[in-house]
Write a protein that holds these residues in place. Structure first.
Motif, PDB file in Angstrom:
ATOM      1  N   GLY A   1       0.871  -1.376   0.030  1.00  0.00           N
ATOM      2  CA  GLY A   1       0.083   0.301   0.309  1.00  0.00           C
ATOM      3  C   GLY A   1       0.540   1.079  -0.005  1.00  0.00           C
ATOM      4  N   HIS A   2       0.139   2.158  -0.453  1.00  0.00           N
ATOM      5  CA  HIS A   2       1.021   3.448  -0.032  1.00  0.00           C
ATOM      6  C   HIS A   2       0.316   4.651   0.590  1.00  0.00           C
ATOM      7  CE1 HIS A   2       2.317   2.584  -4.384  1.00  0.00           C
ATOM      8  NE2 HIS A   2       1.357   2.792  -4.389  1.00  0.00           N
ATOM      9  N   SER A   3       1.053   5.779   1.719  1.00  0.00           N
ATOM     10  CA  SER A   3       1.138   5.662   2.401  1.00  0.00           C
ATOM     11  C   SER A   3      -1.099   6.800   1.801  1.00  0.00           C
ATOM     12  CB  SER A   3       1.688   6.941   2.825  1.00  0.00           C
ATOM     13  OG  SER A   3       1.798   8.073   2.026  1.00  0.00           O
ATOM     14  N   GLU A   4      -0.792   7.218   1.298  1.00  0.00           N
ATOM     15  CA  GLU A   4      -1.691   8.132   0.759  1.00  0.00           C
ATOM     16  C   GLU A   4      -3.304   6.815   0.835  1.00  0.00           C
ATOM     17  OE1 GLU A   4       0.769   7.676  -1.106  1.00  0.00           O
ATOM     18  OE2 GLU A   4      -0.345   7.439  -3.306  1.00  0.00           O
ATOM     19  N   GLU A   5      -2.710   6.148   0.856  1.00  0.00           N
ATOM     20  CA  GLU A   5      -4.089   4.961   0.968  1.00  0.00           C
ATOM     21  C   GLU A   5      -4.347   4.295   1.925  1.00  0.00           C
ATOM     22  OE1 GLU A   5      -3.927   2.287  -3.330  1.00  0.00           O
ATOM     23  OE2 GLU A   5      -2.307   1.947  -1.101  1.00  0.00           O
ATOM     24  N   ILE A   6      -3.686   4.829   3.197  1.00  0.00           N
ATOM     25  CA  ILE A   6      -3.777   4.034   4.251  1.00  0.00           C
ATOM     26  C   ILE A   6      -4.793   5.035   5.053  1.00  0.00           C
ATOM     27  CG2 ILE A   6      -3.257   4.590   7.308  1.00  0.00           C
ATOM     28  CD1 ILE A   6      -0.035   4.061   5.804  1.00  0.00           C
ATOM     29  N   PHE A   7      -6.135   4.299   5.834  1.00  0.00           N
ATOM     30  CA  PHE A   7      -7.658   4.863   6.241  1.00  0.00           C
ATOM     31  C   PHE A   7      -7.967   3.972   6.878  1.00  0.00           C
ATOM     32  CE2 PHE A   7     -12.296   5.709   5.746  1.00  0.00           C
ATOM     33  CZ  PHE A   7     -12.659   6.621   6.461  1.00  0.00           C
ATOM     34  N   ASP A   8      -8.096   4.976   8.392  1.00  0.00           N
ATOM     35  CA  ASP A   8      -8.308   3.601   9.075  1.00  0.00           C
ATOM     36  C   ASP A   8      -9.670   4.552   9.711  1.00  0.00           C
ATOM     37  OD1 ASP A   8      -6.351   2.628   9.359  1.00  0.00           O
ATOM     38  OD2 ASP A   8      -5.629   2.326  10.871  1.00  0.00           O
ATOM     39  N   TYR A   9     -10.804   3.787  10.534  1.00  0.00           N
ATOM     40  CA  TYR A   9     -12.285   4.175  10.544  1.00  0.00           C
ATOM     41  C   TYR A   9     -12.371   3.836  12.163  1.00  0.00           C
ATOM     42  CZ  TYR A   9     -16.792   4.774  10.395  1.00  0.00           C
ATOM     43  OH  TYR A   9     -18.808   4.485  11.090  1.00  0.00           O
ATOM     44  N   SER A  10     -13.049   4.163  12.462  1.00  0.00           N
ATOM     45  CA  SER A  10     -14.150   3.713  13.887  1.00  0.00           C
ATOM     46  C   SER A  10     -15.679   3.661  13.875  1.00  0.00           C
ATOM     47  CB  SER A  10     -13.713   4.377  14.733  1.00  0.00           C
ATOM     48  OG  SER A  10     -12.109   4.784  15.840  1.00  0.00           O
ATOM     49  N   HIS A  11     -16.189   2.510  14.378  1.00  0.00           N
ATOM     50  CA  HIS A  11     -17.033   3.052  14.316  1.00  0.00           C
ATOM     51  C   HIS A  11     -17.843   3.118  15.126  1.00  0.00           C
ATOM     52  CE1 HIS A  11     -17.359  -1.146  11.214  1.00  0.00           C
ATOM     53  NE2 HIS A  11     -16.754  -1.677  11.498  1.00  0.00           N
ATOM     54  N   VAL A  12     -19.277   3.675  14.501  1.00  0.00           N
ATOM     55  CA  VAL A  12     -20.169   4.356  15.313  1.00  0.00           C
ATOM     56  C   VAL A  12     -21.313   3.660  15.265  1.00  0.00           C
ATOM     57  CG1 VAL A  12     -21.128   6.767  15.668  1.00  0.00           C
ATOM     58  CG2 VAL A  12     -18.795   6.462  15.676  1.00  0.00           C
ATOM     59  N   PRO A  13     -22.043   3.683  17.070  1.00  0.00           N
ATOM     60  CA  PRO A  13     -23.141   2.870  16.220  1.00  0.00           C
ATOM     61  C   PRO A  13     -24.332   3.746  15.714  1.00  0.00           C
ATOM     62  CG  PRO A  13     -22.071   2.791  18.356  1.00  0.00           C
ATOM     63  CD  PRO A  13     -21.382   3.317  17.435  1.00  0.00           C
ATOM     64  N   GLY A  14     -25.424   3.103  14.386  1.00  0.00           N
ATOM     65  CA  GLY A  14     -25.849   3.472  13.296  1.00  0.00           C
ATOM     66  C   GLY A  14     -25.306   3.999  12.662  1.00  0.00           C
ATOM     67  N   CYS A  15     -24.008   3.907  12.597  1.00  0.00           N
ATOM     68  CA  CYS A  15     -22.812   4.610  11.278  1.00  0.00           C
ATOM     69  C   CYS A  15     -22.799   4.396  10.521  1.00  0.00           C
ATOM     70  CB  CYS A  15     -22.037   5.544  11.357  1.00  0.00           C
ATOM     71  SG  CYS A  15     -22.771   7.063  12.382  1.00  0.00           S
ATOM     72  N   ALA A  16     -23.012   4.384   9.663  1.00  0.00           N
ATOM     73  CA  ALA A  16     -22.300   3.662   7.985  1.00  0.00           C
ATOM     74  C   ALA A  16     -20.889   4.121   7.780  1.00  0.00           C
ATOM     75  CB  ALA A  16     -23.462   3.477   7.293  1.00  0.00           C
ATOM     76  N   VAL A  17     -20.809   2.556   6.568  1.00  0.00           N
ATOM     77  CA  VAL A  17     -19.580   3.118   6.070  1.00  0.00           C
ATOM     78  C   VAL A  17     -19.429   1.826   4.058  1.00  0.00           C
ATOM     79  CG1 VAL A  17     -16.728   2.927   5.444  1.00  0.00           C
ATOM     80  CG2 VAL A  17     -17.883   2.846   7.825  1.00  0.00           C
ATOM     81  N   LEU A  18     -20.140   3.080   2.822  1.00  0.00           N
ATOM     82  CA  LEU A  18     -20.147   2.480   2.556  1.00  0.00           C
ATOM     83  C   LEU A  18     -18.694   2.667   1.186  1.00  0.00           C
ATOM     84  CD1 LEU A  18     -22.546   1.822   0.340  1.00  0.00           C
ATOM     85  CD2 LEU A  18     -22.670   3.928  -0.640  1.00  0.00           C
ATOM     86  N   HIS A  19     -18.277   1.135   0.926  1.00  0.00           N
ATOM     87  CA  HIS A  19     -17.229   0.734   0.148  1.00  0.00           C
ATOM     88  C   HIS A  19     -16.811   0.269  -0.947  1.00  0.00           C
ATOM     89  CE1 HIS A  19     -15.920  -2.902   1.434  1.00  0.00           C
ATOM     90  NE2 HIS A  19     -16.685  -1.752   2.648  1.00  0.00           N
ATOM     91  N   HIS A  20     -15.727   0.570  -2.315  1.00  0.00           N
ATOM     92  CA  HIS A  20     -15.961  -1.142  -3.222  1.00  0.00           C
ATOM     93  C   HIS A  20     -16.049  -2.112  -2.402  1.00  0.00           C
ATOM     94  CE1 HIS A  20     -15.059   2.108  -5.634  1.00  0.00           C
ATOM     95  NE2 HIS A  20     -15.476   1.517  -6.982  1.00  0.00           N
ATOM     96  N   GLY A  21     -16.439  -3.144  -2.939  1.00  0.00           N
ATOM     97  CA  GLY A  21     -16.073  -4.266  -2.507  1.00  0.00           C
ATOM     98  C   GLY A  21     -14.211  -4.901  -2.605  1.00  0.00           C
ATOM     99  N   ARG A  22     -13.957  -4.132  -3.575  1.00  0.00           N
ATOM    100  CA  ARG A  22     -12.802  -4.765  -3.592  1.00  0.00           C
ATOM    101  C   ARG A  22     -11.207  -3.389  -3.145  1.00  0.00           C
ATOM    102  NH1 ARG A  22     -12.318  -9.192  -5.515  1.00  0.00           N
ATOM    103  NH2 ARG A  22     -10.359  -8.902  -7.021  1.00  0.00           N
ATOM    104  N   HIS A  23     -12.540  -2.633  -2.478  1.00  0.00           N
ATOM    105  CA  HIS A  23     -11.501  -1.852  -1.358  1.00  0.00           C
ATOM    106  C   HIS A  23     -10.532  -2.487  -0.364  1.00  0.00           C
ATOM    107  CE1 HIS A  23     -10.393   2.427  -1.001  1.00  0.00           C
ATOM    108  NE2 HIS A  23      -9.965   1.614   0.005  1.00  0.00           N
TER     109      HIS A  23
END
Ligand SMILES: O=C(O)CCC(=O)C(=O)O
Ligand SMILES: [Fe+2]
Length: 413
Positions: free
Chosen positions: A365-387
């Protein structure tokens, strides 16, 4: 004899590639290929051919629809160059698809796919053959079958495929069908209101308004895009989240009491349940069609987001006495919706590391591809299946997430 195992159900481009591979192999050999082919909706697909050329590879995960990138288990391997060869001995662009021992009139498929034919979706027919595989195979139907009714096409193709299913896999297919039937005829839902979409009860008002307005601007007004192609937004009402968690608990207790072994969403999970297995399929279909497709049309059109037509909906559970984490993988979907339902937990962050084509899933991976996410109840993450992504350990408490893998059947060119 070469055995090609495609673990996970074949779908989308994979189903098309697998069918293409069969035909490529048929073209490249002078003798007829004896093939064995079977597919389970959530099982493995086995293509077995007596040829020395392999264009599909094996994943090492028995029934996962995900592909682990850790520990050397790599799915969707690069394909060999397409084989070339002569037309079939059964006439131009056709070959005998059944075994000669069948003792009935041969069903035929054509060698080259009819590229401008738009195959039907067979998903709602609840067949024991993968609906995606049928959609792919439809492109190889002889011309006189193309205009037939969907039922007739399905039974024609099923007739061809069924003859090749090895008894052990036929048994597995049957078991899976019985699993759903047993649940559907005996399980009493706890919250009937979950089984039909009630937008006001399910979704927060801002999400509902954005979907109703149905413009890119309205979507962006409620969504953040913290990394390219990854969208986060508030989506579900707390009460809905709690009802869904308790419905799953109720299902698991019922399964325990009735000694039913719960089938997990995929082999990367030891816990969790497939919501489609206990009656939530219609609700999830509508969730995808009316609430996720409008978004994916705008944000994921290039991967089929405009024509999503099937889904796999499930719950994952993390914490003590549950799953701990989820290793680095890509989903068996075009678009994935991941919503945290609760409850109290720490850890469990999602980490994303960029998109890759099938041939480069394991590249750095490259540094600009790094993304971390903390889950919050009720909140959604939508992403490419291939991500490429994974989930860190949930270090305390109990985390429950709703996953909807949204898919698209192969389309005619
Ligand atoms: O636990 C999570 O939030 C991620 C789950 C996931 O990626 C999956 O089930 O495919
Ligand atoms: Fe995933």
């Amino acid at each position: 004899m070469l055995v090609v195992l495609c673990k996970g159900s074949l779908f989308g481009d994979d189903a098309q590639e697998a069918v293409d591979s069969l035909f490529s192999l048929r073209k490249s050999t002078s003798s007829p290929i004896a093939l064995t082919l079977s597919s389970l909706d959530k099982g493995c697909t086995v293509l077995q051919l007596n040829s020395s050329t392999c264009t599909r590879m094996t994943t090492s995960v028995p029934t996962s629809q995900s592909i682990s990138l850790h520990g050397g288990s790599i799915g969707r391997q690069p394909e060999a160059s397409p084989a070339t060869g002569s037309t079939s001995q059964y006439g131009k662009n056709s070959f005998e698809a059944g075994s000669s021992s069948r003792g009935k009139e041969m069903s035929r498929l054509v060698l080259n796919p009819i590229k401008n034919h738009k195959p039907e979706s067979y998903e709602d027919m609840n067949l024991d053959i993968s609906s995606m595989l049928l959609s792919s195979l439809e492109m190889h139907l002889p011309s006189y079958m193309l205009g037939a009714s969907r039922n007739n096409k399905a039974s024609y193709m099923r007739g061809i495929l069924q003859d090749y299913v090895p008894p052990a896999l036929r048994y597995r297919d049957q078991k899976q069908k019985e699993y759903r039937e047993k649940i559907m005829s005996n399980y009493q839902p706890l919250h009937q209101e979950l089984y039909t979409i009630d937008p006001v009860a399910f979704f927060v008002p801002a999400f509902l308004k954005a979907i109703k307005d149905n413009t890119e601007q309205s979507f962006r007004s409620i969504m953040s895009e913290p990394a390219p192609g990854i969208f986060t937004f508030e989506m579900l009402q707390p009460r809905f989240c709690e009802l869904l968690i308790t419905e799953v608990e109720h299902f698991e207790k019922w399964a325990d009491r009735t000694k039913l072994h719960v089938m997990r969403p995929n082999t990367m999970n030891q816990y969790g349940a497939v919501l489609d297995d206990f009656g939530l399929q219609t609700m999830l279909k509508k969730l995808m069609e009316d609430f996720i497709s409008p978004l994916s049309k705008v944000f994921y059109a290039e991967v089929g987001g405009s024509t999503l037509d099937s889904h796999h909906g499930f719950i994952v559970e993390y914490g003590s006495h549950r799953d701990v984490d989820m290793e680095f993988h890509v989903d068996d979907s075009e678009v994935t919706l991941n919503v945290c339902l609760g409850r109290q937990f720490s850890g469990g962050e999602l980490y994303f590391r960029g998109m890759r084509c099938d041939k480069h899933l394991n590249t750095m991976g490259h540094s600009e591809e790094i993304f971390d996410y903390s889950h919050v109840p009720g909140c959604a993450v939508l992403h490419h299946g291939r991500h490429r992504h994974g989930a860190r350990a949930t270090i305390a408490g109990h985390r429950v997430n709703l996953l909807l893998w949204c898919r698209r059947a192969p389309q005619g060119a």
